[in-house]
Design a protein around this motif. Sequence first.
Motif, PDB file in Angstrom:
ATOM      1  N   LEU A   6       5.883   5.777  -1.636  1.00 17.75           N
ATOM      2  CA  LEU A   6       4.688   5.073  -2.096  1.00 17.75           C
ATOM      3  C   LEU A   6       4.157   4.163  -1.008  1.00 17.75           C
ATOM      4  CD1 LEU A   6       3.001   4.446  -4.729  1.00 17.75           C
ATOM      5  CD2 LEU A   6       4.381   2.373  -4.825  1.00 17.75           C
ATOM      6  N   LEU A  27       2.408   6.150   1.781  1.00 17.02           N
ATOM      7  CA  LEU A  27       1.086   6.616   1.342  1.00 17.02           C
ATOM      8  C   LEU A  27       0.086   5.457   1.332  1.00 17.02           C
ATOM      9  CD1 LEU A  27       1.634   9.057  -1.674  1.00 17.02           C
ATOM     10  CD2 LEU A  27       0.918   9.588   0.642  1.00 17.02           C
ATOM     11  N   MET A  28       0.556   4.327   0.796  1.00 21.81           N
ATOM     12  CA  MET A  28      -0.329   3.186   0.654  1.00 21.81           C
ATOM     13  C   MET A  28      -0.784   2.691   2.017  1.00 21.81           C
ATOM     14  SD  MET A  28       0.327   0.456  -2.240  1.00 21.81           S
ATOM     15  CE  MET A  28       1.525  -0.529  -1.391  1.00 21.81           C
ATOM     16  N   TRP A  42      -3.409   4.951   3.499  1.00 23.42           N
ATOM     17  CA  TRP A  42      -4.734   5.024   2.882  1.00 23.42           C
ATOM     18  C   TRP A  42      -5.456   3.696   2.756  1.00 23.42           C
ATOM     19  CZ3 TRP A  42      -2.250   9.519   2.746  1.00 23.42           C
ATOM     20  CH2 TRP A  42      -3.068  10.638   2.888  1.00 23.42           C
ATOM     21  N   ILE A  43      -4.701   2.640   2.541  1.00 23.06           N
ATOM     22  CA  ILE A  43      -5.395   1.363   2.406  1.00 23.06           C
ATOM     23  C   ILE A  43      -6.012   0.969   3.732  1.00 23.06           C
ATOM     24  CG2 ILE A  43      -5.121  -1.088   1.842  1.00 23.06           C
ATOM     25  CD1 ILE A  43      -4.943   0.843  -0.521  1.00 23.06           C
ATOM     26  N   ARG A  79      -7.176   2.954   5.896  1.00 20.90           N
ATOM     27  CA  ARG A  79      -8.349   3.796   6.066  1.00 20.90           C
ATOM     28  C   ARG A  79      -9.533   3.279   5.264  1.00 20.90           C
ATOM     29  NH1 ARG A  79      -8.040  10.077   4.951  1.00 20.90           N
ATOM     30  NH2 ARG A  79      -6.293  10.460   6.328  1.00 20.90           N
ATOM     31  N   ALA A  80      -9.226   2.928   3.990  1.00 24.99           N
ATOM     32  CA  ALA A  80     -10.311   2.494   3.127  1.00 24.99           C
ATOM     33  C   ALA A  80     -10.636   1.036   3.443  1.00 24.99           C
ATOM     34  CB  ALA A  80      -9.896   2.570   1.669  1.00 24.99           C
ATOM     35  N   LEU A 111       4.561   2.935 -12.104  1.00 21.65           N
ATOM     36  CA  LEU A 111       3.619   3.206 -11.015  1.00 21.65           C
ATOM     37  C   LEU A 111       2.312   3.759 -11.575  1.00 21.65           C
ATOM     38  CD1 LEU A 111       5.937   4.906  -8.345  1.00 21.65           C
ATOM     39  CD2 LEU A 111       5.188   2.528  -8.456  1.00 21.65           C
ATOM     40  N   LYS A 141     -14.252   0.591  -3.338  1.00 19.20           N
ATOM     41  CA  LYS A 141     -13.487   1.761  -2.894  1.00 19.20           C
ATOM     42  C   LYS A 141     -12.019   1.407  -2.636  1.00 19.20           C
ATOM     43  CE  LYS A 141     -13.219   6.054  -1.173  1.00 19.20           C
ATOM     44  NZ  LYS A 141     -13.449   6.439   0.198  1.00 19.20           N
ATOM     45  N   THR A 142     -11.783   0.209  -2.068  1.00 15.43           N
ATOM     46  CA  THR A 142     -10.408  -0.152  -1.737  1.00 15.43           C
ATOM     47  C   THR A 142      -9.543  -0.219  -2.983  1.00 15.43           C
ATOM     48  OG1 THR A 142     -11.374  -1.503  -0.021  1.00 15.43           O
ATOM     49  CG2 THR A 142      -9.029  -1.773  -0.393  1.00 15.43           C
ATOM     50  N   VAL A 172      -8.902   3.331  -4.263  1.00 13.80           N
ATOM     51  CA  VAL A 172      -7.907   4.078  -3.495  1.00 13.80           C
ATOM     52  C   VAL A 172      -6.518   3.506  -3.738  1.00 13.80           C
ATOM     53  CG1 VAL A 172      -7.128   4.625  -1.172  1.00 13.80           C
ATOM     54  CG2 VAL A 172      -9.536   4.837  -1.749  1.00 13.80           C
ATOM     55  N   PHE A 173      -6.441   2.195  -3.878  1.00 19.22           N
ATOM     56  CA  PHE A 173      -5.171   1.544  -4.184  1.00 19.22           C
ATOM     57  C   PHE A 173      -4.596   2.113  -5.485  1.00 19.22           C
ATOM     58  CE2 PHE A 173      -2.441  -2.082  -5.268  1.00 19.22           C
ATOM     59  CZ  PHE A 173      -1.886  -2.331  -4.025  1.00 19.22           C
ATOM     60  N   VAL A 216      -3.410   5.804  -5.091  1.00 20.13           N
ATOM     61  CA  VAL A 216      -2.094   6.010  -4.489  1.00 20.13           C
ATOM     62  C   VAL A 216      -1.008   5.933  -5.555  1.00 20.13           C
ATOM     63  CG1 VAL A 216      -0.401   5.043  -2.900  1.00 20.13           C
ATOM     64  CG2 VAL A 216      -2.790   5.166  -2.224  1.00 20.13           C
ATOM     65  N   PHE A 217      -1.128   4.930  -6.451  1.00 20.48           N
ATOM     66  CA  PHE A 217      -0.117   4.790  -7.495  1.00 20.48           C
ATOM     67  C   PHE A 217      -0.170   5.938  -8.496  1.00 20.48           C
ATOM     68  CE2 PHE A 217       0.002   0.601  -5.746  1.00 20.48           C
ATOM     69  CZ  PHE A 217       1.307   0.203  -5.938  1.00 20.48           C
ATOM     70  N   ASP A 230      -9.506  11.988  -0.173  1.00 23.32           N
ATOM     71  CA  ASP A 230      -8.312  11.151  -0.067  1.00 23.32           C
ATOM     72  C   ASP A 230      -7.109  11.797  -0.742  1.00 23.32           C
ATOM     73  OD1 ASP A 230      -9.301   8.756   1.299  1.00 23.32           O
ATOM     74  OD2 ASP A 230     -10.686   8.711  -0.404  1.00 23.32           O
ATOM     75  N   ALA A 257      -5.641  14.876   0.966  1.00 27.90           N
ATOM     76  CA  ALA A 257      -4.810  14.600   2.137  1.00 27.90           C
ATOM     77  C   ALA A 257      -3.421  14.126   1.707  1.00 27.90           C
ATOM     78  CB  ALA A 257      -5.483  13.558   3.017  1.00 27.90           C
ATOM     79  N   MET A 258      -3.378  13.278   0.651  1.00 27.67           N
ATOM     80  CA  MET A 258      -2.063  12.830   0.163  1.00 27.67           C
ATOM     81  C   MET A 258      -1.245  14.017  -0.326  1.00 27.67           C
ATOM     82  SD  MET A 258      -3.030   9.526  -2.118  1.00 27.67           S
ATOM     83  CE  MET A 258      -4.373   8.473  -1.636  1.00 27.67           C
TER      84      MET A 258
END
Lengths: 677, 494
Positions: A666, A669-670, A673-674, A676-677, B175, B206-207, B210-211, B214-215, B274, B277-278
């Motif tokens: 986790l 990944l975080m 991506w964080i 990036r964003a 999560l 957006k942040t 995206v946060f 991820v979870f 996003d 890609a993950m």
Amino acid sequence: MEMQKLYLLVPLAPLFGAMIAGLFCRVIPRWVAHTATIAGVAVAFIASVIIFKDVLAGHTYNGPVYTWLTSGDYTFEVGFLIDTLTTTMMLVVTFVSLMVHIYTIGYMHDDPGYNRFFSYISLFTFSMLMLVMSNNFMQLFFGWEAVGLVSYLLIGFWYTRPTAIFANMKAFLVNRVGDFGFILGIGLVLTYTGSLDYATVFKKAPDLASISINIWGTAEWSLMTVTCICLFIGAMGKSAQVPLHVWLPDSMEGPTPISALIHAATMVTAGIFMVSRMSPLFELSTTALSVVLVIGAITALFMGFLGIIQNDIKRVVAYSTLSQLGYMTVALGASAYSVAIFHLMTHAFFKALLFLGAGSVIIGMHHDQDIRNMGGLRKYMPITWITSLVGSLALIGTPFLSGFYSKDSIIEAVQLSHIPGAGFAYFAVLAGVFVTAFYSFRMYFLVFHGEERFGKDHDEHHDHHGDHDDEEVSVDHHHGLAPGQKPHETPWVVWLPLVLLAIPSVAIGYIAIEPMLYGDYFKGAIHIDHHAHGSMEHLAEHFHGAAAMGVHALTTLPFFLAFAGVALSWFFYMKRPDIPAAIQKKVMPIYTLLENKYYFDKFNEAVFAGGARLLGKGLWKGGDVAVIDGVIVNGSAKLVGMISSITRLFQTGYVYHYAFTMIIGLFVLMTLWINRA
Amino acid sequence: MFDNFVVPDLLPAAPELFLAAMACVLLLVDLLVKDQRRTVTFALTQLTLVGCFIIQFATSNGQIAYTFSNMFVDDLMADLLKLFLYMTVIMVLFYSRGYIIEREAMNKGEYYILALFATLGMMVMISANHFLTVYLGLELLSLSLYAMVAMNRDSVVSTEAAMKYFVLGALASGLLLYGMSMIYGATGTLEITGVAERIAMGGVNKTVLVFGLVFLVAGLAFKLGVVPFHMWIPDVYHGAPTAVTLFIGSAPKLAAFAITMRMLVNGLLALAVDWQAMLIILAVLSMAIGNLAAIAQTNLKRMLAYSAISHMGFMLLGIVSGVVGGRVDPNLVLNAYSSSMFYVVAYVLMSAGSFGMILLLARAGFESDNLEDFKGLNKRSPWFAGMMLMLMFSMAGIPFFVGFFAKFAVLQAVVISGYVWLAVVAVAFSLVGAFYYLRVVKLMYFDQPTDASPISAPMDTRILVSANALVVALLGLFPGDLVHLCTLALAQSL
């Protein structure tokens, strides 16, 4: 539509029979195996007859049944093309197959592989039907390979005999050579037309006639010539044309019913059928037709010579098959496709008859196949005698019998052909008539007439089959008659197919010649460029009905040649048996040449087999053991094994390790991506 | 207070309601059943599932129907996946029955009732149109599964596996919930279609989104069992009684696929670049670790667990190749997702068959879950060796079994989307994977049996395992209809 289901039924019924007999071969009793397979083939035969009538009424069909795979722009389908050419083949295949199925009940009676055998021959029928009913090259190739596979399995049916294993390996390898050419041809077709469908390919073919390609160097080759020759190489392998004929005589190691079905009547004629089907392509290249003509002529004549010196009853018939396949090929070369198919049909009947007759003799002789040990069987096996006589007469082209019409038409067609090589071919097929008559009746006289030579101690004659030890496979197959024992007529399941095959052997030529060769029968199925290859057109001008043809033949050269052949063999083997022996001594070198089958086998063994073994050994030692095994295979396997044992360590069994891994995942990944964003 | 209460349209959720009611009835009925074999409970369970199947089939009208204030959706994808789900569970219960009867500790009605509740959970997941509905279904499924894993409570291995599953599952649920709350924070709604609308309207942070994503992906990855959220799989598959492993290893994959589609595709397609890609990272890792680790296993259940990880990784490849360069091309998307759906269905079939094989060979006091136990199976039963051969060939992706076409469809989607390198990686790892499937075949056909006792499984299991394997072979020859169904089902909800 109803007819489409019927089309599907034709190949599927034998397949179903094969599955029952094959998958359950250990559990079902014998009668289930033969009933299921015979029922399957009988259904296919009846359906074929119905379809034949429907086609005669003008209902041809061309369409897909099932799309197997689409890859890019290419579609691979299973489809049927039902026209007169197909239905002719379907009738021949299903009828002969049905006869052979029935015959097998008697022939394989004591064999432990009874169910397996029935499964194979039904599977063969399915494959052959798929081949002839195909409407595209892919399915054709599938059928082509499938019949080859079944042929391989059946040649090696008695798999404990080393000679059978040798023979089936040989058949397989030689056919690989042919198939290589065949698949190259299909590849060329696909590349230049973008399709595997017959109709599309044939439509596009005329536009390709002017294309030339470079194979190597700067020499320009006509695309059509290269394609057709490649396809014909495939036909040479399957239809056993020189020099790819070497497997067919050895294939006689298989049980006799399959020699009749596969190696005489149907599978070996697949090449002839294929070339006829491809007539729109072959017509575009006179060069390819010349090649076809010359190869066929060589096969027709020179394989006939070999028939003269054989002493194994099945091998005589086998060489006769080779020679007759040569005749068909000659007809193809002369653009007389319909004549080739006509001869294919008549030959299927009388050659199956001859083979099954030979098998009947073999049963009567208790599996002794040497004709020098026979003689005078006429008295003991009357039905086999009469039917074999009919088959032999048909084979040598006795007027009014089926073989006469087809063979004489071939000879005339070649005479009228003007493409390069036609002169030689005409001589070859004409001389072939004499040779055919001579060896056929040599066998006939030695087997059915003259002194009774069986039942003696004849160990010194066991040069071909006497040393085959098949005790492990079939305990009941002892060789030859014991002293004093007499041969006996075979049971009805054996002689009934003989009688049923004798009928078309006599009559089919007279009935079918007019519609098949000179009518509209093959219109739309076979394409001939009459302007360039006019022999069929000229042939039609000379034809005034089947009866007139038969009467006229009595004054022509082929008839006298055939008569001379029969007379000479009668004189040699009935009157003066000392003469052949004397001649043999006089011309020892020629005899040796024939005995060694023109050294084809020796040459192949030394050059191709030897060369391949040498190359193989080199690659094995250098390439395989050192590089591939050492570095790539074992190396990568070791690497994988190492990684795998490392990954195993991660699985510790502790739940906090697991949770930790999840959190790390986790977290990674975080972070990615964080940011990036 | 109840003035503006509107009775929701119950028809779209009719199968769920029927199942819930029947499960409660069964709880009572089971109390009265004296029969040691629990035949009544078993039969009623199966009838309930058949009933669900019929209701689902009868109420499906090809339209999208929302109910319970848009929290619940009934569309073609839901219908199709649920129909597969019922069939799978029915099959699984038939396989399990013999196994359960022979084991004292498990021979209770609860097994069937828990299976029904788990099924209900999966149905809710499949039909969820709200993050909370997803969570609700997921928890119902998970809680039932924890109990099922622990059913053989005298077994140390089983209870340990259940404990691990429970702890890690709780973490994963956390999560997932956290991710949902983030998305709620960004968009102000938990309704899946609503989330998509809000994002499309713009002005979403957006942040934060995206946060949350991820979870969300982490939670999903746990449910799918892809690396690095896979650690529970080998231990749980191995530790659980085989009948339960079979259950966990088959049906929930359908539901996991459904919530992936619902949350990521229906809800967050705007973030496709996003999450794709993950998922690529997760997929490649899964295929690598899954296939490599499977080689080192000596226990068949454990081997199939790693195989499941690699298969789920492979399945993700279809989901990652829908959107190219941020542009949503309807044809491409449909092609990619339906290839994944086909893969899941095919995998569930193969997985059920393989575990079914283990159950078939197991008997009282003997689990038959080691690779060793498959040695020389051909000598003991050529028929079932043939069936196992088909299943293993299909798993390895050998033509012409359904596994081949599933891989083929996914790879085609991957290549069309331009990820050629990814296809190469996938094929390379599939090749590594072929090794351990073929090893089973080698053991069955070329080794001497260590145990010559004949197979004692009841006739229904025998027939069903055979049918299962034959369907795997048959779908390989005629994949067209299933592909068509998957495409049809997804076309509506995209």
